[in-house]
Design a protein around this motif. Structure first.
Motif, PDB file in Angstrom:
ATOM      1  N   SER A  83       0.866  -1.171   0.000  1.00 34.06           N
ATOM      2  CA  SER A  83       0.000   0.000   0.000  1.00 34.06           C
ATOM      3  C   SER A  83       0.903   1.222   0.000  1.00 34.06           C
ATOM      4  O   SER A  83       2.073   1.138   0.375  1.00 34.06           O
ATOM      5  CB  SER A  83      -0.938   0.010   1.213  1.00 34.06           C
ATOM      6  OG  SER A  83      -0.191   0.061   2.409  1.00 34.06           O
ATOM      7  N   GLY A  84       0.351   2.335  -0.454  1.00 31.16           N
ATOM      8  CA  GLY A  84       1.190   3.512  -0.503  1.00 31.16           C
ATOM      9  C   GLY A  84       0.399   4.789  -0.610  1.00 31.16           C
ATOM     10  O   GLY A  84      -0.818   4.790  -0.811  1.00 31.16           O
ATOM     11  N   LEU A  85       1.126   5.875  -0.477  1.00 26.80           N
ATOM     12  CA  LEU A  85       0.565   7.216  -0.535  1.00 26.80           C
ATOM     13  C   LEU A  85       1.645   8.141  -1.072  1.00 26.80           C
ATOM     14  O   LEU A  85       2.789   8.105  -0.624  1.00 26.80           O
ATOM     15  CB  LEU A  85       0.136   7.675   0.864  1.00 26.80           C
ATOM     16  CG  LEU A  85      -0.284   9.128   1.032  1.00 26.80           C
ATOM     17  CD1 LEU A  85      -1.604   9.388   0.302  1.00 26.80           C
ATOM     18  CD2 LEU A  85      -0.413   9.469   2.511  1.00 26.80           C
ATOM     19  N   VAL A  86       1.282   8.949  -2.057  1.00 30.07           N
ATOM     20  CA  VAL A  86       2.172  10.005  -2.524  1.00 30.07           C
ATOM     21  C   VAL A  86       1.448  11.325  -2.295  1.00 30.07           C
ATOM     22  O   VAL A  86       0.263  11.451  -2.595  1.00 30.07           O
ATOM     23  CB  VAL A  86       2.609   9.817  -3.999  1.00 30.07           C
ATOM     24  CG1 VAL A  86       1.448   9.852  -4.937  1.00 30.07           C
ATOM     25  CG2 VAL A  86       3.652  10.845  -4.394  1.00 30.07           C
ATOM     26  N   THR A  87       2.153  12.275  -1.682  1.00 30.63           N
ATOM     27  CA  THR A  87       1.567  13.584  -1.391  1.00 30.63           C
ATOM     28  C   THR A  87       2.344  14.666  -2.129  1.00 30.63           C
ATOM     29  O   THR A  87       3.531  14.508  -2.437  1.00 30.63           O
ATOM     30  CB  THR A  87       1.565  13.889   0.117  1.00 30.63           C
ATOM     31  OG1 THR A  87       2.905  13.915   0.602  1.00 30.63           O
ATOM     32  CG2 THR A  87       0.746  12.855   0.884  1.00 30.63           C
ATOM     33  N   PHE A  88       1.645  15.761  -2.381  1.00 32.04           N
ATOM     34  CA  PHE A  88       2.195  16.896  -3.117  1.00 32.04           C
ATOM     35  C   PHE A  88       1.972  18.146  -2.279  1.00 32.04           C
ATOM     36  O   PHE A  88       0.834  18.499  -1.994  1.00 32.04           O
ATOM     37  CB  PHE A  88       1.503  17.026  -4.481  1.00 32.04           C
ATOM     38  CG  PHE A  88       1.589  15.769  -5.288  1.00 32.04           C
ATOM     39  CD1 PHE A  88       2.636  15.567  -6.165  1.00 32.04           C
ATOM     40  CD2 PHE A  88       0.644  14.764  -5.135  1.00 32.04           C
ATOM     41  CE1 PHE A  88       2.733  14.383  -6.883  1.00 32.04           C
ATOM     42  CE2 PHE A  88       0.729  13.586  -5.844  1.00 32.04           C
ATOM     43  CZ  PHE A  88       1.774  13.396  -6.728  1.00 32.04           C
ATOM     44  N   GLN A  89       3.053  18.797  -1.880  1.00 33.44           N
ATOM     45  CA  GLN A  89       2.969  19.974  -1.025  1.00 33.44           C
ATOM     46  C   GLN A  89       3.651  21.145  -1.724  1.00 33.44           C
ATOM     47  O   GLN A  89       4.852  21.083  -2.003  1.00 33.44           O
ATOM     48  CB  GLN A  89       3.672  19.689   0.311  1.00 33.44           C
ATOM     49  CG  GLN A  89       3.668  20.836   1.287  1.00 33.44           C
ATOM     50  CD  GLN A  89       2.281  21.135   1.810  1.00 33.44           C
ATOM     51  OE1 GLN A  89       1.511  20.231   2.090  1.00 33.44           O
ATOM     52  NE2 GLN A  89       1.966  22.396   1.948  1.00 33.44           N
ATOM     53  N   PRO A  90       2.892  22.209  -2.042  1.00 35.24           N
ATOM     54  CA  PRO A  90       3.559  23.351  -2.678  1.00 35.24           C
ATOM     55  C   PRO A  90       4.552  24.000  -1.721  1.00 35.24           C
ATOM     56  O   PRO A  90       4.254  24.216  -0.546  1.00 35.24           O
ATOM     57  CB  PRO A  90       2.408  24.301  -3.014  1.00 35.24           C
ATOM     58  CG  PRO A  90       1.251  23.853  -2.195  1.00 35.24           C
ATOM     59  CD  PRO A  90       1.476  22.425  -1.820  1.00 35.24           C
ATOM     60  N   ILE A  91       5.748  24.267  -2.225  1.00 32.73           N
ATOM     61  CA  ILE A  91       6.763  24.985  -1.453  1.00 32.73           C
ATOM     62  C   ILE A  91       6.615  26.473  -1.731  1.00 32.73           C
ATOM     63  O   ILE A  91       6.669  27.296  -0.840  1.00 32.73           O
ATOM     64  CB  ILE A  91       8.175  24.485  -1.826  1.00 32.73           C
ATOM     65  CG1 ILE A  91       8.306  23.007  -1.448  1.00 32.73           C
ATOM     66  CG2 ILE A  91       9.254  25.331  -1.165  1.00 32.73           C
ATOM     67  CD1 ILE A  91       9.531  22.330  -2.013  1.00 32.73           C
ATOM     68  N   ASP A  92       6.444  26.775  -3.014  1.00 33.02           N
ATOM     69  CA  ASP A  92       6.137  28.121  -3.495  1.00 33.02           C
ATOM     70  C   ASP A  92       5.439  27.921  -4.839  1.00 33.02           C
ATOM     71  O   ASP A  92       5.217  26.771  -5.239  1.00 33.02           O
ATOM     72  CB  ASP A  92       7.393  29.006  -3.559  1.00 33.02           C
ATOM     73  CG  ASP A  92       8.468  28.504  -4.503  1.00 33.02           C
ATOM     74  OD1 ASP A  92       8.130  27.918  -5.557  1.00 33.02           O
ATOM     75  OD2 ASP A  92       9.660  28.701  -4.198  1.00 33.02           O
ATOM     76  N   PRO A  93       5.077  28.968  -5.553  1.00 29.72           N
ATOM     77  CA  PRO A  93       4.312  28.769  -6.798  1.00 29.72           C
ATOM     78  C   PRO A  93       5.014  27.921  -7.871  1.00 29.72           C
ATOM     79  O   PRO A  93       4.362  27.378  -8.751  1.00 29.72           O
ATOM     80  CB  PRO A  93       4.067  30.191  -7.303  1.00 29.72           C
ATOM     81  CG  PRO A  93       4.073  31.020  -6.058  1.00 29.72           C
ATOM     82  CD  PRO A  93       5.126  30.391  -5.186  1.00 29.72           C
ATOM     83  N   SER A  94       6.332  27.776  -7.780  1.00 23.79           N
ATOM     84  CA  SER A  94       7.040  27.047  -8.833  1.00 23.79           C
ATOM     85  C   SER A  94       7.781  25.801  -8.340  1.00 23.79           C
ATOM     86  O   SER A  94       8.502  25.166  -9.115  1.00 23.79           O
ATOM     87  CB  SER A  94       8.031  27.970  -9.548  1.00 23.79           C
ATOM     88  OG  SER A  94       9.031  28.392  -8.639  1.00 23.79           O
ATOM     89  N   ARG A  95       7.612  25.434  -7.070  1.00 20.03           N
ATOM     90  CA  ARG A  95       8.301  24.245  -6.528  1.00 20.03           C
ATOM     91  C   ARG A  95       7.347  23.436  -5.665  1.00 20.03           C
ATOM     92  O   ARG A  95       6.489  23.994  -4.975  1.00 20.03           O
ATOM     93  CB  ARG A  95       9.509  24.650  -5.686  1.00 20.03           C
ATOM     94  CG  ARG A  95      10.621  25.266  -6.508  1.00 20.03           C
ATOM     95  CD  ARG A  95      11.871  25.558  -5.694  1.00 20.03           C
ATOM     96  NE  ARG A  95      11.531  26.349  -4.507  1.00 20.03           N
ATOM     97  CZ  ARG A  95      12.055  26.155  -3.305  1.00 20.03           C
ATOM     98  NH1 ARG A  95      12.944  25.218  -3.101  1.00 20.03           N
ATOM     99  NH2 ARG A  95      11.705  26.919  -2.291  1.00 20.03           N
TER     100      ARG A  95
END
Length: 149
Positions: A83-95
């Motif tokens: 099982s797994g999970l991938v998350t996406f967290q904005p650092i700034d508008p371009s990263r």
């Protein structure tokens, strides 16, 4: 059950990173050992892998998918337990910070030894580095699925 967690910063906006990750059929272009993925339905993928000389075919079901935030999955059937999970967290508008977490059950002596020696951790770290190179070099996703599960 073993656990791995790795993160990487990618120099693209969160939407671009997320959209590319939803293009499962492109995974063989940056995931070592993944030969083929077929998206069979919105929630079901079929994987063919060959890692460390062990070839496997299995299905994975997407259990949760929230645009620009996360994708979670679990394998279906008896062939592979993962099982797994991938998350996406904005650092700034371009990263964006991409974090991949997986729980898996190594089978047999070779997989258990490989797990103890950190093979899976190195594999995931390498896959994330190749994803970073793949998406940064392109600058845009090859597609994207914006639905929610």
């Amino acid at each position: 059950m073993s656990h791995v967690k790795e993160s990487i910063e990618v120099d693209v906006p969160v939407r671009t990173a997320y959209d590319q990750w939803t293009q499962f059929e492109t995974f063989p272009q940056f995931m070592d050992g993944v030969e083929r993925i077929e998206q069979r339905t919105e929630r079901l993928t079929h994987w063919v892998t060959s890692i460390g000389g062990v070839r496997r075919e299995f299905d994975a079901e997407i259990t949760e998918q929230i645009p620009d935030t996360k994708v979670a999955w679990v394998t279906v059937g008896d062939e592979v337990e993962q099982s797994g999970l991938v998350t996406f967290q904005p650092i700034d508008p371009s990263r964006t910070q991409v974090t991949l977490m997986m729980d898996f059950d190594p089978e047999g002596m070779a997989e258990n030894v490989g797990d103890k020696l950190g093979f899976v951790d190195r594999q995931v770290k390498g896959d994330l580095k190749r994803f970073k190179h793949f998406i940064e070099e392109r600058g845009a996703a090859t597609g994207g699925w914006r639905g929610q599960v």
